[in-house]
Design a protein around this motif. Structure first.
Motif, PDB file in Angstrom:
ATOM      1  N   LYS A 306       0.836  -1.190   0.000  1.00 32.50           N
ATOM      2  CA  LYS A 306       0.000   0.000   0.000  1.00 32.50           C
ATOM      3  C   LYS A 306       0.881   1.254   0.000  1.00 32.50           C
ATOM      4  O   LYS A 306       1.919   1.298   0.634  1.00 32.50           O
ATOM      5  CB  LYS A 306      -0.922   0.017   1.217  1.00 32.50           C
ATOM      6  CG  LYS A 306      -2.012  -1.045   1.161  1.00 32.50           C
ATOM      7  CD  LYS A 306      -2.998  -0.884   2.303  1.00 32.50           C
ATOM      8  CE  LYS A 306      -4.116  -1.910   2.199  1.00 32.50           C
ATOM      9  NZ  LYS A 306      -5.101  -1.768   3.299  1.00 32.50           N
ATOM     10  N   VAL A 307       0.418   2.271  -0.709  1.00 36.55           N
ATOM     11  CA  VAL A 307       1.172   3.514  -0.826  1.00 36.55           C
ATOM     12  C   VAL A 307       1.069   4.290   0.479  1.00 36.55           C
ATOM     13  O   VAL A 307      -0.032   4.542   0.979  1.00 36.55           O
ATOM     14  CB  VAL A 307       0.620   4.364  -1.992  1.00 36.55           C
ATOM     15  CG1 VAL A 307       1.375   5.684  -2.081  1.00 36.55           C
ATOM     16  CG2 VAL A 307       0.719   3.607  -3.302  1.00 36.55           C
ATOM     17  N   ILE A 308       2.226   4.670   1.046  1.00 34.88           N
ATOM     18  CA  ILE A 308       2.235   5.480   2.266  1.00 34.88           C
ATOM     19  C   ILE A 308       2.818   6.864   2.022  1.00 34.88           C
ATOM     20  O   ILE A 308       2.668   7.752   2.866  1.00 34.88           O
ATOM     21  CB  ILE A 308       3.002   4.762   3.401  1.00 34.88           C
ATOM     22  CG1 ILE A 308       4.470   4.546   3.007  1.00 34.88           C
ATOM     23  CG2 ILE A 308       2.340   3.455   3.770  1.00 34.88           C
ATOM     24  CD1 ILE A 308       5.319   4.014   4.144  1.00 34.88           C
ATOM     25  N   ALA A 309       3.494   7.059   0.885  1.00 36.72           N
ATOM     26  CA  ALA A 309       4.053   8.383   0.569  1.00 36.72           C
ATOM     27  C   ALA A 309       4.322   8.462  -0.930  1.00 36.72           C
ATOM     28  O   ALA A 309       4.657   7.458  -1.562  1.00 36.72           O
ATOM     29  CB  ALA A 309       5.338   8.642   1.359  1.00 36.72           C
ATOM     30  N   THR A 310       4.154   9.650  -1.488  1.00 34.92           N
ATOM     31  CA  THR A 310       4.436   9.885  -2.904  1.00 34.92           C
ATOM     32  C   THR A 310       5.050  11.272  -3.051  1.00 34.92           C
ATOM     33  O   THR A 310       5.032  12.076  -2.116  1.00 34.92           O
ATOM     34  CB  THR A 310       3.152   9.821  -3.760  1.00 34.92           C
ATOM     35  OG1 THR A 310       2.284  10.912  -3.390  1.00 34.92           O
ATOM     36  CG2 THR A 310       2.415   8.508  -3.560  1.00 34.92           C
ATOM     37  N   ASN A 311       5.553  11.550  -4.230  1.00 32.48           N
ATOM     38  CA  ASN A 311       5.970  12.924  -4.523  1.00 32.48           C
ATOM     39  C   ASN A 311       4.985  13.552  -5.507  1.00 32.48           C
ATOM     40  O   ASN A 311       4.098  12.890  -6.051  1.00 32.48           O
ATOM     41  CB  ASN A 311       7.404  12.979  -5.051  1.00 32.48           C
ATOM     42  CG  ASN A 311       7.561  12.278  -6.390  1.00 32.48           C
ATOM     43  OD1 ASN A 311       6.666  11.584  -6.873  1.00 32.48           O
ATOM     44  ND2 ASN A 311       8.712  12.444  -7.005  1.00 32.48           N
ATOM     45  N   ARG A 312       5.166  14.846  -5.715  1.00 25.21           N
ATOM     46  CA  ARG A 312       4.209  15.589  -6.536  1.00 25.21           C
ATOM     47  C   ARG A 312       4.232  15.133  -7.996  1.00 25.21           C
ATOM     48  O   ARG A 312       3.216  15.183  -8.685  1.00 25.21           O
ATOM     49  CB  ARG A 312       4.525  17.090  -6.444  1.00 25.21           C
ATOM     50  CG  ARG A 312       3.424  17.977  -6.993  1.00 25.21           C
ATOM     51  CD  ARG A 312       3.671  19.436  -6.683  1.00 25.21           C
ATOM     52  NE  ARG A 312       3.530  19.705  -5.264  1.00 25.21           N
ATOM     53  CZ  ARG A 312       4.539  19.905  -4.429  1.00 25.21           C
ATOM     54  NH1 ARG A 312       5.783  19.863  -4.867  1.00 25.21           N
ATOM     55  NH2 ARG A 312       4.337  20.164  -3.159  1.00 25.21           N
ATOM     56  N   THR A 313       5.382  14.648  -8.452  1.00 22.64           N
ATOM     57  CA  THR A 313       5.485  14.176  -9.837  1.00 22.64           C
ATOM     58  C   THR A 313       4.548  13.011 -10.077  1.00 22.64           C
ATOM     59  O   THR A 313       3.872  12.936 -11.115  1.00 22.64           O
ATOM     60  CB  THR A 313       6.934  13.755 -10.146  1.00 22.64           C
ATOM     61  OG1 THR A 313       7.811  14.835  -9.833  1.00 22.64           O
ATOM     62  CG2 THR A 313       7.095  13.395 -11.615  1.00 22.64           C
ATOM     63  N   PHE A 314       4.476  12.077  -9.126  1.00 21.09           N
ATOM     64  CA  PHE A 314       3.573  10.934  -9.272  1.00 21.09           C
ATOM     65  C   PHE A 314       2.113  11.389  -9.212  1.00 21.09           C
ATOM     66  O   PHE A 314       1.268  10.892  -9.965  1.00 21.09           O
ATOM     67  CB  PHE A 314       3.847   9.903  -8.177  1.00 21.09           C
ATOM     68  CG  PHE A 314       2.982   8.685  -8.272  1.00 21.09           C
ATOM     69  CD1 PHE A 314       3.244   7.689  -9.206  1.00 21.09           C
ATOM     70  CD2 PHE A 314       1.896   8.528  -7.431  1.00 21.09           C
ATOM     71  CE1 PHE A 314       2.434   6.578  -9.307  1.00 21.09           C
ATOM     72  CE2 PHE A 314       1.078   7.416  -7.520  1.00 21.09           C
ATOM     73  CZ  PHE A 314       1.358   6.429  -8.460  1.00 21.09           C
ATOM     74  N   GLU A 315       1.812  12.337  -8.318  1.00 24.87           N
ATOM     75  CA  GLU A 315       0.437  12.841  -8.215  1.00 24.87           C
ATOM     76  C   GLU A 315      -0.006  13.440  -9.548  1.00 24.87           C
ATOM     77  O   GLU A 315      -1.140  13.223 -10.002  1.00 24.87           O
ATOM     78  CB  GLU A 315       0.358  13.892  -7.108  1.00 24.87           C
ATOM     79  CG  GLU A 315       0.652  13.339  -5.714  1.00 24.87           C
ATOM     80  CD  GLU A 315       0.793  14.453  -4.694  1.00 24.87           C
ATOM     81  OE1 GLU A 315       0.292  15.556  -4.967  1.00 24.87           O
ATOM     82  OE2 GLU A 315       1.410  14.227  -3.643  1.00 24.87           O
ATOM     83  N   GLN A 316       0.882  14.221 -10.173  1.00 24.67           N
ATOM     84  CA  GLN A 316       0.533  14.821 -11.463  1.00 24.67           C
ATOM     85  C   GLN A 316       0.406  13.762 -12.554  1.00 24.67           C
ATOM     86  O   GLN A 316      -0.431  13.888 -13.453  1.00 24.67           O
ATOM     87  CB  GLN A 316       1.604  15.850 -11.842  1.00 24.67           C
ATOM     88  CG  GLN A 316       1.655  17.051 -10.899  1.00 24.67           C
ATOM     89  CD  GLN A 316       2.836  17.962 -11.179  1.00 24.67           C
ATOM     90  OE1 GLN A 316       3.749  17.619 -11.935  1.00 24.67           O
ATOM     91  NE2 GLN A 316       2.848  19.136 -10.560  1.00 24.67           N
ATOM     92  N   LEU A 317       1.207  12.699 -12.468  1.00 28.24           N
ATOM     93  CA  LEU A 317       1.175  11.662 -13.491  1.00 28.24           C
ATOM     94  C   LEU A 317      -0.144  10.903 -13.464  1.00 28.24           C
ATOM     95  O   LEU A 317      -0.727  10.634 -14.516  1.00 28.24           O
ATOM     96  CB  LEU A 317       2.347  10.695 -13.291  1.00 28.24           C
ATOM     97  CG  LEU A 317       2.629   9.704 -14.424  1.00 28.24           C
ATOM     98  CD1 LEU A 317       3.001  10.446 -15.705  1.00 28.24           C
ATOM     99  CD2 LEU A 317       3.755   8.758 -14.030  1.00 28.24           C
TER     100      LEU A 317
END
Length: 563
Positions: A306-317
């Protein structure tokens, strides 16, 4: 002559206004005087009725306990479940014990004009009361909502007041207390305001220097209530009153206070250690978060898939916010392959997959997974690189390597690969297929007469006619200047290579219109059939090429099969 000055007199209204102003000035001066008297009384109480050294010690105990309480509260907020309740209980004990210790350290320095002792039951009850009320305030102080925290501040100030006045009831001496209501009210209200200010500052900016300010305000609240309330107490000695000998002596009270203060100091040191660790962990986490955010590729941290952290690049993708992504299995975003935390993925590098966006679109990506050392569940740091441009460039390079730049048809390289595959299929199924070798008759004269530009247009037009006739059933390729080949794929039972050769000849009967000109184009075709004429790639191509030259020798514009 009448003196006009004798006629002037103050009107009733002006006299009333003057008296009102005078009254206000009198009341204001009276209020200032009353405040000044109360302040002087408090200072006089501290200076004359208390030992200065013990007063300073009481202030120090209150400051240390305040710092410890806020450090433990900050640590408790980061905990969950039973751990949070445990740290809340410790914070309540430190707060209650600190208030109690401050009070009785100051009381040890209190020097009334009579011998004193302390009621054991009420002394213990005052400590228990302060801890219980402080314990009620702790869940409110830990809450993320500022209004709840401010309510907790009021409850905590009530613990200070309850402890003080209960502790004062524990004082045994030959006399009684009389209380000054104004100073009592001032002591309680000032403590409430100072504790609320401490909580507000500590919650407004959760940093260590603000915690020191909050601890100072908390200590000031405890000391302010104590010494103001002590100034409000008027000791009336009465020699006729008997004092019980069973009370707690100042020596035993001092030992008790020293013990409680030592516990608070020990907990303070523990809190400092935890605070430093938490600060380092927070700094490391902030540094890691900044590194992840600065990455140009998408970064995802997974725990138990399960995802616990991401960066903004992944959010935009993917087109989602972090709150919508966290807690979602990474497999919901990856079409293939599925990621797990087993050893097979420890060396996952550059695996191509497809990312599913919020709109359902598929994006070509490359995955790289690296295990992260963790004291809890195993974690993976997954790098997700968008390879759409890279893959498109790679496909374009592959296309250029396998296709003719002029006509867009497969070139000799791709044709040989497809012919080899057709031979393997036909050999495995005992099937047969035909190979047609085409050459435009007298194409050189077209270039000489009209130029190479017209020649190129002519080649594209001829290729278009061939493609329209053959469709997708057969493979058409350009293998030379004006040479084409047609692979009649195995399994096309309805396609007779000889009949197909005739149809190709018929397709070139009509002249090709170019720049308001009509150019006649003739065609020669050589035919070879696998495996009757040849059973290998080079031999089959040689047979078809030989048959083509036989057709040219026969007068062109015809087809011949290999002999």
């Amino acid at each position: 002559m009448i003196d006009n000055s004798l006629l002037r007199c103050d009107t009733p209204s002006s006299s009333f206004k003057s008296s009102r102003k005078a009254g206000r000035r009198f009341l204001a001066s009276t209020a200032v005087t009353a405040r000044l008297r109360m302040f002087i009384r408090i200072l006089d109480c501290i200076r004359t009725d208390h030992d200065p050294k013990l007063v300073l010690l009481a202030v120090l105990v209150s400051l240390v306990s305040g710092f410890t309480v806020f450090a433990i509260l900050d640590h408790a907020r980061a905990q969950q479940g039973g751990a949070r309740h445990g740290w809340s209980l410790i914070a309540a004990c430190v707060a209650g014990g600190g208030i109690w210790s401050t009070h009785f350290v100051a009381m040890l320095g209190f020097a009334p004009a009579t011998a004193v002792s302390y009621d054991i039951t009420l002394t213990l009850a005052s400590a228990l009361l302060s801890i219980v009320i402080a314990g009620i305030s702790m869940p409110l102080l830990i809450s993320t909502a500022l209004p709840c925290a401010l309510v907790g501040a009021v409850v905590l100030s009530a613990a200070i007041a309850a402890m003080h006045f209960t502790g004062m009831r524990a004082l045994l001496f030959a006399g009684t207390f009389a209380w000054e209501p104004a100073l009592v009210a001032l002591s309680v209200s000032s403590a409430g305001l100072l504790v609320s200010a401490a909580i507000f500052i500590e919650r407004l900016a959760n940093r260590r220097r603000h915690r020191l300010v909050a601890a100072t305000l908390f200590g000031a609240a405890v000391c302010c209530l104590h010494f103001t309330a002590m100034a409000a107490a008027v000791v009336k000695t009465d020699p006729t009153l008997a004092v019980s000998d069973e009370g707690l002596s100042e020596f035993l009270l001092g030992l008790s206070v020293a013990f409680v203060a030592s516990v608070i100091v020990a907990l303070s040191l523990v809190a400092i250690v935890f605070d430093k660790r938490a600060h380092r962990a927070s700094a490391d986490a902030d540094q890691m978060r900044n590194i992840i955010e600065a990455a140009q590729t998408s970064i995802v941290v997974c725990e138990n898939q399960k995802v616990i952290a991401t960066n903004r690049t992944f959010e935009q993708l993917v087109g989602l916010d972090q709150a919508e992504i966290e807690g979602t299995p990474l497999t919901d975003f990856i079409a293939k392959p599925a990621l797990t935390n087993d050893r097979s993925n420890n060396c996952l590098r550059g695996v191509e997959a497809q990312l599913v966006t919020a709109t359902g679109a598929l994006i070509d990506v490359a995955l790289s997974a690296t295990p992260i050392l963790s004291s809890g569940a195993p974690r993976l740091l997954v790098e997700i690189r968008d390879i759409r441009v890279e893959k498109a460039a790679r496909e374009h390079m592959t296309y250029l390597a396998n296709h003719d730049a002029l006509t867009g048809l497969p070139n000799l390289r791709l044709f040989r690969s497809e012919l080899r595959r057709a031979i393997d299929i036909a050999a495995a199924s005992s099937d047969e297929f035909g190979l047609l070798w085409l050459d435009l008759d007298h194409f050189k004269s077209v270039n000489d007469t009209y130029g190479h530009a017209v020649g190129d247009v002519l080649l594209r037009s001829v290729a278009g006619r061939f493609r329209s006739l053959l469709g997708e059933r057969h493979l058409l390729a350009r293998v030379g200047g004006d040479e084409f080949v047609v692979l009649c794929r195995p399994g096309q039972k309805s396609s007779d290579p000889a009949a197909l050769a005739l149809r190709l000849l018929e397709a070139m009967v009509e002249p090709v219109p170019i720049n308001n000109k009509k150019i006649d184009v003739a065609l020669s075709i050589g035919l070879a059939v696998f495996p009757h004429d040849a059973d290998s790639l080079d031999a089959l191509m040689h047979k078809a090429d030989t048959a083509l030259y036989e057709a040219k020798k026969m007068g062109r514009n015809c087809w011949r099969r290999a002999a």
